[in-house]
Design an enzyme around this catalytic site. Structure first.
Site, mmCIF file in Angstrom:
data_model
loop_
_atom_site.group_PDB
_atom_site.id
_atom_site.type_symbol
_atom_site.label_atom_id
_atom_site.label_comp_id
_atom_site.label_asym_id
_atom_site.label_seq_id
_atom_site.Cartn_x
_atom_site.Cartn_y
_atom_site.Cartn_z
ATOM 1 N N ASP A 85 0.847 -1.197 0.000
ATOM 2 C CA ASP A 85 0.000 0.000 0.000
ATOM 3 C C ASP A 85 0.882 1.248 0.000
ATOM 4 O O ASP A 85 2.046 1.212 0.426
ATOM 5 C CB ASP A 85 -0.941 0.007 1.204
ATOM 6 N N GLU A 146 0.254 -0.961 6.007
ATOM 7 C CA GLU A 146 1.333 -0.424 6.833
ATOM 8 C C GLU A 146 1.255 1.086 6.978
ATOM 9 O O GLU A 146 1.577 1.648 8.038
ATOM 10 C CB GLU A 146 2.689 -0.836 6.240
#
Length: 376
Positions: A85, A146
């Site tokens: 991400d 994250e």
């Protein structure tokens, strides 16, 4: 053939990395992150890895676990922990398009951390083509969240780490090129103010502005910053109509501390802000937290191995404890030897100037290959 002789090629690596960068994958767009996981799954499957797709939860995308063939398959080995991400919303590619200029390659998420993740996959590909089996089995775990503190996959990462002897995190190299052997503690908070609505034109004095209260509170929060514990407000949401006194406002706060004690004290100070001022209610709740990771003997031994490899490659690899959390906080805090920030060199992460230094692709590929072959 040693890792020094593996035929890494910069142009080949750039060609393989480009589709990863052009597949935008902001954390809060689960479908976009899953599309990125598809690309990574294909590349890892082509290497010969056993692929497992793990469904997402809490509104986030899914994860990808890939295990390489090995005579000791299933036994403790090396875990590569990375996230796919990014902080960049869909459309950022138009503002920071893929391009190679003056030894730099640009694009959203290229430094943090698609570049390092892709380099790892390329290492595995070259080892497979050369028929080289690593001393330890290798597992790659790519996760989707994250950038918002890993709320949905922390347990997954920690359980996978416990099954292995070492954890390598190909986050971008520190700004001076060093690896990271420890990280500061991080806590997130949600702050909400609840005021009293009124018409901003003819009944302004009847209202109690949640926005104004939040503005004052932000100054108070950021003024709590010291050398040992910082506070910053990065997100605010409020208001729908300019002619209405706002009845609610939301903000997100990030606190970072060098020691767990400092963070614990910071948490107390933030939670003490709960209450009511001038008929406006202030509500502070704690979000996700990353524990302090302090280097131990195991982590420093992995670093020394990496430093030796770097020396053979012609550069000095230093190390440091760093601010800015990563999933290495979790594995390092568990006491599992963890080496972080061994990914590509670059600058501008989380900005529209995000880029990597092209010559670091091969450099870091050889470093990671050396770790795969020397860790036992």
């Amino acid at each position: 053939m040693s890792y020094l002789d593996l035929p890494f090629d910069t142009d080949t690596m750039l060609a393989g990395l480009k589709p990863w960068i052009e597949c935008e994958s902001p954390t809060y767009d689960a479908a976009a992150v899953d599309r990125m996981m598809d690309l990574a799954a294909y590349d890892l499957a082509a290497v010969g890895a056993e692929i497992e797709r793990i469904p997402g939860r809490m509104g986030f995308g899914g994860s990808l676990r890939a295990r390489l063939p090995h005579k000791d398959f299933g036994k403790p080995g090396i875990l590569v922990s990375g996230h796919l991400d990014t902080v960049h919303p869909i459309g950022t590619l138009e503002k920071n398009p893929w391009r190679v200029e003056d030894g730099r390659c640009y694009g959203p998420g290229i430094q943090d951390m698609k570049g390092g993740n892709f380099v790892t996959v390329e290492v595995l590909r070259q080892l497979a083509l050369a028929g080289i089996e690593t001393p330890l089995p290798i597992t790659v775990l790519f996760t989707p969240d994250e950038e918002v503190g890993t709320p949905s996959t922390r347990e997954l990462i920690e359980m996978e780490a416990r099954k292995n002897k070492y954890v390598l995190v190909p986050e971008p190299a520190h700004h001076d090129g060093s690896a990271v052997t420890g990280r500061f503690a991080i806590a997130r908070f949600n702050v909400r103010t609840y005021g009293r609505p009124s018409h901003a034109g003819w009944a302004l004095k009847d209202g109690r502005s949640a926005i104004a209260a939040m503005a004052r509170k932000i100054l108070e929060i950021e003024a709590m910053t010291t050398e040992d514990c910082t506070f910053s407000v990065g997100v605010i949401h409020a208001g729908q109509w300019v002619n209405c006194v706002s009845s609610s406002c939301e903000a997100q706060v990030l606190s970072m501390a060098k020691r767990q004690h400092d963070l614990d004290e910071g948490v107390k100070r933030m939670l003490a802000l709960n209450g009511e001022e001038n008929d406006v209610v202030i509500e502070v709740t704690r979000g996700v937290t990353r524990p302090v990771w302090e280097p131990d003997e195991g982590t420093l031994a992995v670093y020394e191995t990496a430093r030796g490899i770097a020396g053979e490659l012609g550069f000095d690899l230093t190390h440091c404890s760093a601010g800015g959390g990563s999933d290495g906080n979790f594995t390092g805090a568990l006491g599992i030897p963890t080496l972080d920030s061994i990914g590509v060199r670059g600058a501008g992460l989380h900005t529209l100037n995000e880029h990597i230094e092209v010559d670091s692709l091969v450099e870091r590929a050889r470093l990671i290959a050396g770790l795969f072959l020397k860790l036992k």
